[in-house]
Design a protein around this motif. Structure first.
Motif, PDB file in Angstrom:
ATOM      1  N   THR A  42      49.763  45.607 107.198  1.00  0.00           N
ATOM      2  CA  THR A  42      49.256  45.266 105.866  1.00  0.00           C
ATOM      3  C   THR A  42      49.814  46.216 104.808  1.00  0.00           C
ATOM      4  OG1 THR A  42      47.262  46.575 106.265  1.00  0.00           O
ATOM      5  CG2 THR A  42      47.124  44.201 106.681  1.00  0.00           C
ATOM      6  N   GLY A  74      52.089  44.776 101.875  1.00  0.00           N
ATOM      7  CA  GLY A  74      51.567  45.065 100.538  1.00  0.00           C
ATOM      8  C   GLY A  74      52.576  45.785  99.670  1.00  0.00           C
ATOM      9  N   LEU A  94      41.577  48.918 105.972  1.00  0.00           N
ATOM     10  CA  LEU A  94      41.548  47.495 105.659  1.00  0.00           C
ATOM     11  C   LEU A  94      40.914  47.213 104.307  1.00  0.00           C
ATOM     12  CD1 LEU A  94      40.581  46.184 109.198  1.00  0.00           C
ATOM     13  CD2 LEU A  94      42.837  46.264 108.146  1.00  0.00           C
ATOM     14  N   ASP A 105      43.408  48.120 101.629  1.00  0.00           N
ATOM     15  CA  ASP A 105      44.463  47.107 101.597  1.00  0.00           C
ATOM     16  C   ASP A 105      43.976  45.839 100.910  1.00  0.00           C
ATOM     17  OD1 ASP A 105      46.185  48.793 102.852  1.00  0.00           O
ATOM     18  OD2 ASP A 105      45.951  47.897 104.841  1.00  0.00           O
ATOM     19  N   LEU A 119      45.513  44.290  97.579  1.00  0.00           N
ATOM     20  CA  LEU A 119      45.934  42.898  97.502  1.00  0.00           C
ATOM     21  C   LEU A 119      45.355  42.217  96.262  1.00  0.00           C
ATOM     22  CD1 LEU A 119      47.485  40.686  99.090  1.00  0.00           C
ATOM     23  CD2 LEU A 119      45.283  40.064 100.094  1.00  0.00           C
TER      24      LEU A 119
END
Length: 185
Positions: A39, A43, A90, A93, A97
Motif C-alpha cells: 500500500t 500510494g 493501514l 495509508d 489515499l
C-alpha cells in the motif's frame, strides 16, 4: 496547534495498535508486512502521478495569469498524503489515499480552505483580505475610532490613531491637493 500535533501523533499510535491486535492475528505477520509495504508503494506512485498533474495545472493557471490557489492547496494535501503513505500502517495509508485521490481530495480542500486558510489570512490581514472591512477606526485600536467627527471614550474628540502623538485630525487644517492633467510639459 498543539491539539493538531497531538492528533497527528495519535494516528500512528492507533495504527500500531490496530496492526498488533487485528491485522497480525488474522492475516499473519508476513502478509501484514507485505500489505503495508504494498500500500505504501502504490500510494507513493499515486501521489507522484497526482503531483505531476497538479504541477501541470499550476503552470497552466500561471500561463494565463491566474492564481493557482486550489492547485497549491492540492499540492500541500499531496505532500501530507505522501507523509501518510510513508508512515507504516493501514490507517495512515487509508488517510493518505483519501488525500491523494482527486474526488476525495476536493471536500478536504474545501474544508482546508474554510477552516485553515481563510482564518490564517484573516488573522494576518486583520480581515481585509476576506472583505471584512472595519468601520469606525482601526481594528484593535485602544483609543477608539479616529477621523473627522470621531469621539473618544469620554465623549470628547478622539485622541488620534493610537500612534502616541496626541494629536487629532482637524479638518480645518487639511489642504486640498489638486491633481489636474494640465501640468504636462
Amino acid at each position: 496547534m498543539l491539539r493538531v500535533i497531538g492528533l497527528l501523533l495519535l494516528i500512528p499510535l492507533f495504527d500500531i495498535v490496530l496492526l498488533v491486535t487485528v491485522a497480525i492475528p488474522f492475516l499473519g505477520s508476513l502478509v501484514t508486512v507485505a500489505l503495508v509495504v504494498l500500500t505504501a508503494l502504490v500510494g507513493m506512485l499515486l501521489v507522484r502521478a497526482e503531483g505531476r498533474a497538479t504541477l501541470r495545472k499550476i503552470q497552466q493557471r500561471l500561463a494565463v495569469g491566474e492564481l493557482p490557489t486550489d492547485e497549491l492547496i492540492d499540492g500541500g494535501l499531496l505532500i501530507a498524503a505522501g507523509a501518510f503513505f510513508l508512515t507504516p500502517g493501514l490507517v495512515t495509508d487509508f488517510v493518505g489515499l483519501l488525500l491523494a485521490v482527486p474526488f476525495t481530495r476536493y471536500p478536504v480542500r474545501a474544508a482546508t480552505r474554510r477552516w485553515v486558510v481563510r482564518p490564517y489570512i484573516d488573522a494576518k490581514t486583520s480581515g481585509f483580505a476576506s472583505g471584512q472591512v472595519y468601520v469606525g477606526g482601526f481594528p484593535n485600536d485602544e483609543n477608539g475610532p479616529a477621523g473627522p467627527g470621531a469621539t473618544g471614550p469620554d465623549g470628547g474628540p478622539s485622541s488620534g490613531s493610537g500612534s502616541g502623538s496626541g494629536t487629532s485630525f482637524d479638518p480645518t487644517e487639511a489642504t486640498d491637493v489638486d491633481f489636474d492633467d494640465s501640468d504636462e510639459n
